[in-house]
Write an enzyme that holds these catalytic residues in place. Structure first.
Site, short mmCIF file in Angstrom:
data_model
loop_
_atom_site.label_atom_id
_atom_site.label_comp_id
_atom_site.label_asym_id
_atom_site.label_seq_id
_atom_site.Cartn_x
_atom_site.Cartn_y
_atom_site.Cartn_z
N ARG A 147 -24.83 8.19 -5.80
CA ARG A 147 -25.69 8.69 -6.87
C ARG A 147 -25.59 7.70 -8.02
O ARG A 147 -24.57 7.02 -8.19
CB ARG A 147 -25.25 10.09 -7.33
CG ARG A 147 -25.74 11.21 -6.44
CD ARG A 147 -27.25 11.38 -6.51
NE ARG A 147 -27.72 12.55 -5.76
CZ ARG A 147 -28.18 12.51 -4.54
NH1 ARG A 147 -28.22 11.35 -3.88
NH2 ARG A 147 -28.62 13.60 -3.93
N GLU A 182 -32.44 7.79 -12.98
CA GLU A 182 -33.54 7.71 -12.03
C GLU A 182 -34.69 8.63 -12.43
O GLU A 182 -34.45 9.77 -12.84
CB GLU A 182 -32.99 8.13 -10.67
CG GLU A 182 -33.81 7.78 -9.47
CD GLU A 182 -33.03 7.98 -8.18
OE1 GLU A 182 -33.57 8.62 -7.26
OE2 GLU A 182 -31.88 7.52 -8.10
N HIS A 235 -34.68 4.61 -3.76
CA HIS A 235 -33.97 5.77 -3.19
C HIS A 235 -34.46 6.06 -1.76
O HIS A 235 -34.97 7.14 -1.45
CB HIS A 235 -34.14 7.01 -4.07
CG HIS A 235 -33.03 8.01 -3.91
ND1 HIS A 235 -32.47 8.67 -4.95
CD2 HIS A 235 -32.37 8.44 -2.80
CE1 HIS A 235 -31.52 9.48 -4.52
NE2 HIS A 235 -31.44 9.36 -3.21
#
Length: 314
Positions: free
Chosen positions: A234, A263, A281
């Site tokens: 993450r 993000e 991603h």
């Protein structure tokens, strides 16, 4: 029929299966749910199937709640305040296992692209600036036989280590919160020790308060100038500002990133550097993988709706 909210559309086969079991409402946007949307969903639906970025933090559970649980689509659930959800009487689940191999594959994609300067090379060709082969053109790192450092030896960390050890003959060192015996790998006492020993460092930890900025300025300073960092965990497990400083100063040679601290915002400084590989991603972005995640999320949702213990509680 139980009412289910799907926060963002899933593959067609999954949506069809969900509609056969639930009265389904699916949002018509790809953007994360806002706080107001989360509160409304909790008040109006029996089960919610959220995913990355949906704002189920503590304040989402302050109003009227009809929902029995959150069947999260994805292994990561840092967008959900699990303790607050449990205090409100909700069950929270995720989809481990289904994502393991695909995420490990993206780690190797980033490792190879960064080490062999593949992104930089492709941009050179696309720009029409390639002048032809020569013996010292775009020399990168040969990964075979190098040292891989894994931060977090769970399912995904192990899958990455296995690929690198068996496929590239890499020696593996790792950091993990608990002691673990892994064939072909050696556990070290700290993140800094792993960073100092490795040619390639890969993060594979879940996002939690304990792992926030686990790769910080000190960890980056422990890495050697030729080493590269890969993050497929993450975004906030890496201190992005410290990473930019390490890259700009030559403290490390490069980075491969599939996730970002804020993000989908990607800092201009990262986008400007040729020695950084940036993916949007893509960790689990394969149809059969997303279908598997959807089926797992559905199994959890059905169990929640029926008052049974779900297969994958968190």
């Amino acid at each position: 029929m139980d009412r289910l909210l799907v926060s963002r559309a899933l593959p067609d086969s999954v949506m069809e299966a969900l509609r056969a079991r639930f009265d389904v409402t699916c949002r018509d946007t790809t953007q994360p749910m806002t706080l107001d949307e989360c509160r409304a969903a909790l008040a109006d639906h029996d089960v919610i199937l959220p995913t990355l970025g949906d704002a189920f933090q503590a304040d989402a559970f302050e109003g009227t709640i009809r929902a029995k649980g959150l069947a999260n689509f994805g292994v990561g659930y840092n967008h959900i305040d699990v303790e607050a959800a449990r205090d409100a009487g909700l069950v929270v689940t995720n989809t481990p296992g289904a994502v393991t191999d695909a995420t490990a594959d993206i780690a190797l994609t980033l490792m190879l692209m960064c080490a062999r300067r593949a992104g930089e090379g492709e941009r050179l060709v696309r720009a029409g600036d390639w002048q032809g082969w020569h013996p010292v053109q775009m020399l990168g790192m040969h990964v075979s036989g190098k040292v891989l450092g894994v931060i977090g030896m769970g399912r995904i960390g192990y899958a990455i280590a296995r690929r690198c050890h068996a496929g590239f003959g890499m020696n593996v060192v790792f950091h993990n919160r608990s002691a673990k015996t892994v064939e072909g790998a050696r556990q070290l006492g700290s993140v800094a020790e792993v960073c100092a020993a490795a040619d390639v460092v890969v993060t594979a930890v879940p996002a939690s308060p304990e792992t926030h900025h686990i790769i910080d300025a000190a960890a980056l300073a422990a890495m050697r100038p030729h080493a590269i960092l890969v993050n497929i965990a993450r975004g906030d497990v890496v201190d992005e500002a410290a990473l930019i400083e390490a890259l700009q100063s030559g403290g490390i040679a490069g980075a491969g990133l599939d996730v970002y601290e804020h993000e989908p915002h990607v800092p201009k400084a990262l986008r400007a550097m040729e020695n950084v590989v940036l993916l949007p991603h893509l960790g689990t972005a394969a149809l059969e993988v997303r279908e598997g995640m959807g089926r797992m999320a559905m199994e959890n949702a059905v169990a929640i709706a029926e008052g049974r213990r779900p297969p994958n509680p968190v």
